[in-house]
Design an enzyme around this catalytic site. Structure first.
Site, PDB file in Angstrom:
ATOM      1  N   GLN A  38       0.810  -1.225   0.000  1.00  0.00           N
ATOM      2  CA  GLN A  38       0.000   0.000   0.000  1.00  0.00           C
ATOM      3  C   GLN A  38       0.848   1.282   0.000  1.00  0.00           C
ATOM      4  O   GLN A  38       0.426   2.304  -0.528  1.00  0.00           O
ATOM      5  CB  GLN A  38      -0.931   0.020   1.207  1.00  0.00           C
ATOM      6  CG  GLN A  38      -0.210   0.118   2.545  1.00  0.00           C
ATOM      7  CD  GLN A  38      -1.151   0.186   3.743  1.00  0.00           C
ATOM      8  OE1 GLN A  38      -2.364   0.128   3.576  1.00  0.00           O
ATOM      9  NE2 GLN A  38      -0.600   0.305   4.922  1.00  0.00           N
ATOM     10  N   TYR A 220      20.968  -1.565  23.359  1.00  0.00           N
ATOM     11  CA  TYR A 220      22.020  -2.368  22.710  1.00  0.00           C
ATOM     12  C   TYR A 220      22.505  -1.637  21.450  1.00  0.00           C
ATOM     13  O   TYR A 220      21.770  -0.818  20.885  1.00  0.00           O
ATOM     14  CB  TYR A 220      21.532  -3.784  22.372  1.00  0.00           C
ATOM     15  CG  TYR A 220      20.217  -3.899  21.632  1.00  0.00           C
ATOM     16  CD1 TYR A 220      20.134  -3.725  20.252  1.00  0.00           C
ATOM     17  CD2 TYR A 220      19.042  -4.204  22.321  1.00  0.00           C
ATOM     18  CE1 TYR A 220      18.924  -3.858  19.581  1.00  0.00           C
ATOM     19  CE2 TYR A 220      17.825  -4.333  21.646  1.00  0.00           C
ATOM     20  CZ  TYR A 220      17.776  -4.166  20.282  1.00  0.00           C
ATOM     21  OH  TYR A 220      16.574  -4.290  19.627  1.00  0.00           O
TER      22      TYR A 220
END
Ligand code: FAD
Length: 393
Positions: A38, A220
């Site tokens: 889309q 992280y």
């Protein structure tokens, strides 16, 4: 074209991680595919994503492990710390001992990097057509072919339809009709920093999770260590559909007040947060109807506490391609076989992700109990505890 649509392409609604990896897995079996997305371009934003060894087992099967690892970060360990006392609750090594046990690595990556690997793989295949600005609003299945009906009224004919249209799937609405996803009452605030913007004494090479009462905070490194991923999760009744809404930092501060300086100093570095209201669904046993099936978040949306949304979509894709290739004359039977193979595994991850959320956000005695249970474990025992998930695909 043959009467039972055998030469027609497989249609895929949605070109996110699930849609693209499915297109590629099918094309590797020699099957033609059209991906109908889309959005005006094939692009991902988002933030960091953790990749357990199970996704590499699936990626090995389609030859993409090395490409994903090229831009990823390989943390040395996963740590859980108490966000109030700073105490180390558990540290799970992810190096050689982990690799010996699971025979596959653990890595963290940027969602956009994974999507790009799948996109490039698809672009390199002459069996795949990628189409943008193509929103699938409906479909018709006559038992021999499927027609996807697009937002502008255009009709696209295919051999079968695989809905990879995500958490708010339009196609799921039609074949399952189980309403809106369940709002979990948890909100994630996400941000990605440049390495240089992380204070030297706070930068850690590991995946670190700070567990607090009804909150947790994870950080992280990403993209070969050039970026740093931050996710702060807390309980809230707010609901905004989608994953990229502008966040309100005051709300965040109210929930993390009183936590360790390492947590607060890191949160202070963020200028712009994006918000993601966490939703999932109850597991279901049947998500296939005739020549139409669901895959990834459309089939089994889950909370992110086991970091498995993209891993499960990738496993789905590899299994689906296997089943379709085994029964090329009968896509309906192939889709049923794929669903049969997957529903218990993905259902278990949906349920266990909720349990892990409770575990991370425990308060009072429950948090003491959690810390006692986890801190007494050897690395081997930690590996044994997650082998049901990481040890297969
Ligand atoms: C921004 C973001 C960040 C995330 N971060 C994490 C994370 O850190 N850890 C984690 O475990 N999981 C995360 N997830 C979830 C994880 O990425 C998904 O579980 C996984 O990518 C499966 O994706 P999917 O392809 O099934 O769905 P999606 O990634 O949602 O992709 C769906 C695609 O379908 C398209 N689409 C939707 N409706 C239609 C339609 N009617 N017609 C055509 N196209 C349509 C959408 O534009 C989109 O491209 C995140 C998801 C998002 C969106």
């Amino acid at each position: 074209m043959t009467t039972n649509g055998q030469r027609l392409p497989y249609l895929i609604a949605g070109g996110g991680i699930g849609g693209l990896v499915t297109a590629y897995a099918l094309a590797r079996k020699g099957l033609p595919v059209r991906v109908l997305e889309q959005a005006p371009e094939f692009k991902e934003v988002g933030a960091g994503i953790q990749l357990g060894p199970n996704i590499f087992r699936a990626l090995d099967r389609i030859g993409l492990s090395d490409a994903i690892l090229a831009d990823a970060w390989r943390p040395a360990a996963q740590e859980m710390r108490c966000a109030l006392s700073g105490e180390l609750v558990t540290r799970i090594p992810l190096g050689d001992a982990f690799l010996d046990y699971f025979k596959e690595p653990y890595a963290v990556s940027h969602r956009a990097d994974i999507h790009e690997v799948f996109l490039q793989a698809c672009l390199g295949s002459n069996l795949i057509t990628l189409e943008n600005n193509r929103r699938v609003d409906d479909f018709e299945d006559d038992g021999k072919t499927v027609t996807a009906i697009l937002a502008d009224g255009e009709r696209v004919e295919g051999r079968a339809l695989i809905a990879c249209d995500g958490m708010w799937s339009t196609i799921r609405k039609k074949i399952i009709g189980d309403g809106a996803p369940r709002v979990s009452g948890h909100i994630a605030y996400r941000a990605v920093l440049k390495r240089a913007d992380v204070p030297e004494d706070l930068w850690r090479p590991d995946v670190v999770l700070w567990a607090g009462p009804r909150t947790h905070f994870v950080h992280y490194p990403l993209r070969r260590g050039e970026l740093y991923n931050l996710v702060a999760v807390f309980h809230s009744d707010r609901y905004v559909e989608g994953w990229n809404a502008e966040a309100n930092p005051d709300e965040l501060w109210a929930h993390f007040k009183g936590q360790r300086p390492e947590v607060l100093r890191m949160l202070e570095r963020i200028e712009t947060w994006r918000m993601w209201v966490l939703c999932d669904r109850e597991p279901i046993k049947q998500w296939t109807q005739g020549r139409v099936t669901l895959l990834g978040d459309a089939a089994h949306p889950m909370l992110q506490y086991l970091a498995q949304g993209a891993c499960m979509a990738t496993e789905d894709a590899v299994w689906l391609a296997d089943k379709v290739a085994e029964q090329q004359d009968d896509p309906e039977a192939a889709f049923r076989a794929y669903q049969e193979e997957r529903y218990l595994r993905t259902g278990r991850v949906q349920i266990m992700a909720r349990v892990y959320g409770e575990f991370y956000h425990a308060r009072g005695v429950a948090s003491e109990l959690r810390n006692m249970m986890l801190s007494g474990r050897t690395p081997e025992q930690s590996y044994d505890g997650i082998a049901w998930l990481y040890g297969r695909m």
